[in-house]
Design an enzyme around this catalytic site. Structure first.
Site, short mmCIF file in Angstrom:
data_model
loop_
_atom_site.label_atom_id
_atom_site.label_comp_id
_atom_site.label_asym_id
_atom_site.label_seq_id
_atom_site.Cartn_x
_atom_site.Cartn_y
_atom_site.Cartn_z
N SER A 69 44.89 44.73 46.45
CA SER A 69 45.43 45.99 45.96
C SER A 69 44.31 46.92 45.48
O SER A 69 43.44 47.27 46.26
CB SER A 69 46.46 45.71 44.85
OG SER A 69 47.25 46.85 44.60
N ASP A 215 51.75 44.76 49.28
CA ASP A 215 50.76 44.48 48.24
C ASP A 215 50.54 42.98 48.08
O ASP A 215 51.49 42.21 47.92
CB ASP A 215 51.22 45.09 46.92
CG ASP A 215 50.12 45.12 45.89
OD1 ASP A 215 49.68 44.04 45.45
OD2 ASP A 215 49.70 46.22 45.50
#
Length: 732
Positions: A69, A215
Site C-alpha cells: 500500500s 490493497d
C-alpha cells in the site's frame, strides 16, 4: 590452500562488520544484504521517507525493498530512483484532495459534457441494465493517481523485471477472489504500486495477470517474509500501521469500521514481526493522532520517521558503509535520466468507440522526446469525454523501438446511465418543487452518438428526448435533434409587485441543429426550431381569454465556456451570443428578430472571488409576442423583484458578485457573499437608457453540494422592494 578455504567460506557465510569498517558493496559476500520492508498505513506512510533519510545519513545500503500500500508507493518510487528529498517534496507539494478524486476538471470536460451542467440533475451517474442499477467498483477509480505514479516512474518505464530497478523491488497486493497475498515482481511498476494501494470500496481494484487485486494490507501488511525471500540477510522493518483503539474510543460507525480494518492488518503484521531475528531491526514511528486518512497532515509523519530511525542509530551504524563505498553503492544502482524518444504509438481500445476517436485526441510526435505534460493533457481530453473508466499509458521496448501504448477502458457500469435531480424553491404559494429523471445512452455508435430522454414532474412538468451525433472522429462537427413538451408557470405583477394573475405557458417544440465544437472551450451552431403552444390563465381576472400560438425560427449561436465551476466559479469566463429570426414561412404567427448576449468572468485571490456578469437582449422592431419577451427578476437578476416579474422587448443587466470560499471538501463548500446589480427591461428601443436602470443587490449564503447548490438569500432593489430566497437546485 588456506587462502582457498577462506575464499570459499567467505562465499558461504557473512560476518557482521565492525562499526566504521570499510566494505565494498560491489563485492558479494563482504557485507550482509539489507532488505527494507515497508508497511501500509495510508497517510502515516510518509514516515517511511523519514526512515529513508536516516538510512542515507548513516550510509546504510538498501539492497531489496518490499512494500504494501503506502509502503509500496514510497518503496516503489525509491526503487525507481527517487531520492528521499524528492519524495519529501512530492509529499509536501501534492494536492491530495485533488489526487484522490475522480472529478474531471471542468476545463478538461468536452463542451458537450459541460452542457450537462445546464440541467439540475446530480452529476453522479449510476449505470442501468434492464431494471438493475450498476455502480463503479470503487468510490474512486484512481485516474489521477495512475497518472501521478506513471509520471514518477517514467525513468524506468521500459523495465519489466523489478530486479532490474535501481533497487530490486516487490509490491504486495491481495487477490480479491481468494484473499491470498500476491507478490508482484514484474510488469508495469506504476500499475503494481496502484494495485497494492487499492483499498477496497475506496479505490477500484486493478487486474494483473488475470487476477483482480486490491490493497495488500488485508493479507500481508508488513512484507518481512517477502523481502527475506528476495535474499535479504538483515531486514529493516518499518511498521506504521494504526494501533487498535480502546473500547472507550469505539463510539461511532466509522471508528468500528476502522477497528475492523485494523484488526485484519495488525494480525498479519504481528505474525511478520514475530519472524524477526536478533540481527533484524524493527522501527515503529510514533505518529500520534495522524490517521491513515490524514493526507493533509502527511508531511507531519516524516519527522516521526526520522525520530524513530534515529532511535535505532546504534544498530543502523553497524550496517554503515564508508563514504567511498556508499558512494560506489549509490552510483552502481543509479540510472541516467534520459528523455524517452517515442518510435510508435499504439491504441489499446477496450470500448465501443473507434480507434480514430482516440487517435484524434493524441498529439505525440514520433521520433521526438516524450513531452509528459502534453501527453497527460491529451489523456485528460480523452478522459474528459466521460466514457472511460480509465485512460492509461505504458512504455515498452520492442525490437529496439520505444512503443507508447494508450489503453482506454470503457466504464464497466455503462454505457446506459440514469441521473436524477430535485429543485426546491419558495414562491407565493409556499414551497414548490420540480423533480427530474434523465436516461442517457452513450456510445450508440463508433462515433459516440448519444441519446438522452428526460422527464420532470412538479410545478413545471415536462418531457424531452434528444439525439446528438458527432460526424467525424474528432467529435467536433455534429448534428443535434430534440423534441420537448413542457409547461412553464409564470406570474404577472403590477408596478408595485402585487401579483395580478398566474399563467400557464405550455409548449411543444422540435429542433434540428448542426455545429462544431471549438475544442473543450467553445461551440458554434445553427439550427431551426418549430413549435406550438398556448397560454392559459390559472388564476386572475375573469374573462381573460386563453391564447394559442405557433412558433418557427432559425438561429445561430456562438458560445464560450471556460468556467471552472458553474455554481460557484473561481476562475474563467463564459460568453453566449444568440441571434434568431421568427419566420411565418416556418409556421410562426409573426416575423420578428431577437439577439441575446450573456457574459461572465470570475477571478479569485486566495479564497475570495469576484464574479462579473452582463446581459443584453433586444428585439429588433420591439414586436415579439408575450411568450418571447425577455425577463428579469429573481435571485441575482434584480434580486428585490420576484422571479420574472419584469418583462419587456429589451433587457439589460450588469452584476458583480463577491463571495468567500469556506472549506476544501470536494463534496461541500460554503460560500457567503454579496451581489450588486443594475438593470431593467424596456418596451421600446428608444426607451433604452443607462440612467433608467434599477439598482439592486443581495446578501447570501451558498452551499455547493452533491445535490446541487443551496441558497439562503435576501434581495433588495430601489423603491423599497425586497425579497427572500431559499432554494436548492438553482445556479448563478
Amino acid at each position: 590452500m588456506k587462502l582457498m578455504v577462506l575464499i570459499i567460506a567467505a562465499g558461504m557465510v557473512w560476518t557482521r562488520p565492525s562499526v566504521g569498517a570499510s566494505q565494498d558493496s560491489t563485492v558479494v559476500g563482504e557485507r550482509p544484504k539489507i532488505g527494507l520492508a515497508l508497511s501500509g498505513g495510508g497517510a502515516r506512510g510518509a514516515a517511511h521517507i523519514g526512515v529513508l533519510r536516516i538510512l542515507e545519513k548513516y550510509r546504510v545500503p538498501v539492497d531489496y525493498i518490499a512494500g504494501t500500500s503506502m509502503g509500496a508507493i514510497v518503496g516503489g518510487l525509491y526503487a525507481a530512483g527517487l531520492s528521499a528529498d524528492e519524495l519529501e517534496t512530492l509529499i509536501k507539494t501534492l494536492d491530495w484532495s485533488d489526487a484522490f478524486t475522480d472529478w474531471i476538471r471542468r476545463e478538461d470536460r468536452s463542451f458537450r459534457r459541460k452542457r450537462d451542467d445546464d440541467l439540475y440533475v446530480v452529476k453522479s451517474k449510476p449505470g442501468v441494465s434492464g431494471l438493475n442499477l450498476k455502480f463503479p467498483p470503487g468510490l474512486i477509480d484512481g485516474q489521477k493517481v495512475d497518472l501521478l505514479l506513471k509520471r514518477h516512474t517514467l525513468q524506468v518505464a521500459g523495465i519489466r523485471d523489478f530486479d532490474e530497478l535501481c533497487i530490486p523491488f516487490r509490491a504486495v497486493a491481495a487477490d480479491l477472489v481468494t484473499g491470498e497475498a500476491v507478490v508482484i515482481d514484474h510488469g508495469d511498476l506504476a500499475l503494481a504500486i496502484r494495485a497494492s494501494m487499492s483499498i477496497p470500496l475506496a479505490f477500484a481494484p486493478r487486474e494483473i495477470d488475470g487476477r483482480l487485486l486490491a490493497d495488500g494490507g488485508v493479507s500481508c501488511n508488513l512484507p518481512i517474509d517477502v523481502v527475506r525471500a528476495m535474499g535479504a540477510d538483515v531486514v529493516i522493518a518499518v511498521d506504521i500501521s494504526t494501533p487498535l483503539q480502546t473500547r472507550e474510543q469505539l463510539q461511532s460507525v466509522i471508528a468500528i469500521a476502522n477497528q475492523l480494518s485494523g484488526i485484519l492488518t495488525s494480525r498479519n503484521s504481528d505474525l511478520q514481526l514475530a519472524s524477526l531475528t536478533a540481527g533484524d531491526i524493527a522501527i515503529h514511528p510514533d505518529l500520534g493522532d495522524i490517521t491513515m486518512a490524514s493526507f493533509d497532515r502527511a508531511f507531519e509523519a516524516i519527522p516521526a520517521g526520522v525520530i524513530a530511525a534515529e532511535a535505532a542509530h546504534a544498530r543502523l551504524s553497524q550496517l554503515s558503509l564508508s563514504s567511498e563505498d556508499y558512494e560506489r553503492h549509490v552510483a552502481a544502482r543509479a540510472r541516467p535520466r534520459t528523455k524517452l524518444i517515442v518510435d510508435d504509438v499504439r491504441i489499446v481500445n477496450q470500448s465501443r468507440l473507434s480507434n480514430e476517436v482516440i487517435a484524434a485526441r493524441l498529439n505525440v510526435p514520433i521520433g521526438e522526446p516524450l513531452d509528459i505534460e502534453k501527453l497527460e493533457w491529451d489523456i485528460n481530453q480523452i478522459y474528459g469525454l466521460e466514457l472511460f473508466e480509465s485512460v492509461s499509458y505504458d512504455i515498452s521496448e520492442e525490437s529496439d523501438r520505444t512503443v507508447l501504448a494508450i489503453t482506454v477502458r470503457e466504464r464497466s457500469w455503462g454505457p446506459n446511465y440514469l441521473q436524477s435531480g430535485v429543485a426546491v424553491f419558495e414562491d407565493y404559494e409556499g414551497p414548490n418543487f420540480n423533480c427530474a429523471l434523465a436516461y442517457t445512452r452513450t456510445a450508440v455508435n463508433r462515433l459516440n452518438g448519444e441519446w438522452r430522454t428526460g422527464v420532470q414532474v412538479g410545478r413545471e412538468p415536462s418531457i424531452f428526448t434528444e439525439f446528438y451525433q458527432p460526424l467525424s472522429p474528432s467529435l467536433r462537427t455534429f448534428v443535434h435533434l430534440d423534441v420537448s413538451f413542457g409547461e412553464q408557470v409564470e406570474n404577472v405583477f403590477d408596478s408595485r409587485g402585487r401579483r395580478l394573475s398566474e399563467l400557464s405557458i405550455r409548449h411543444a417544440l422540435t429542433g434540428l441543429a448542426a455545429g462544431r465544437e471549438l475544442g473543450t472551450w467553445g461551440e458554434i451552431r445553427a439550427g431551426v426550431r418549430r413549435g406550438a403552444g398556448d397560454i392559459r390563465v390559472q388564476t386572475g381576472p375573469a374573462g381573460v381569454p386563453d391564447v394559442e400560438f405557433d412558433s418557427g425560427e432559425i438561429y445561430v449561436q456562438f458560445a464560450i465556456d471556460r468556467l471552472d465551476n458553474v455554481n460557484f466559479p473561481r476562475a474563467g469566463s463564459a460568453l453566449r451570443i444568440r441571434l434568431s429570426g421568427a419566420l411565418r414561412d416556418l409556421g410562426s404567427d409573426s416575423d420578428f428578430e431577437q439577439g441575446t448576449m450573456e457574459t461572465s468572468y470570475a477571478y479569485s485571490v486566495g479564497r475570495y472571488t469576484g464574479l462579473v456578469r452582463g446581459l443584453f437582449a433586444s428585439t429588433r422592431e420591439s414586436d415579439s409576442p408575450y411568450q418571447n419577451l425577455f425577463r428579469l427578476g429573481g435571485f441575482r437578476r434584480l434580486s428585490g423583484f420576484e422571479e420574472n416579474e419584469l418583462a419587456g422587448q429589451h433587457a439589460a443587466l450588469l452584476s458583480a458578485t463577491f463571495y468567500r470560499r469556506i472549506g476544501n471538501w470536494s463534496f461541500l463548500t460554503l460560500n457567503p457573499g454579496v451581489s450588486i446589480e443594475y438593470g431593467n427591461v424596456f418596451q421600446d428601443r428608444s426607451a433604452v437608457a443607462l440612467g433608467d436602470g434599477i439598482l439592486g443587490g443581495s446578501s447570501f449564503i451558498g452551499i455547493d453540494t452533491l445535490l446541487g447548490p443551496i441558497y439562503l438569500a435576501h434581495g433588495w432593489a430601489e423603491g423599497g422592494r425586497s425579497n427572500y430566497y431559499l432554494f436548492l437546485g438553482k445556479s448563478f
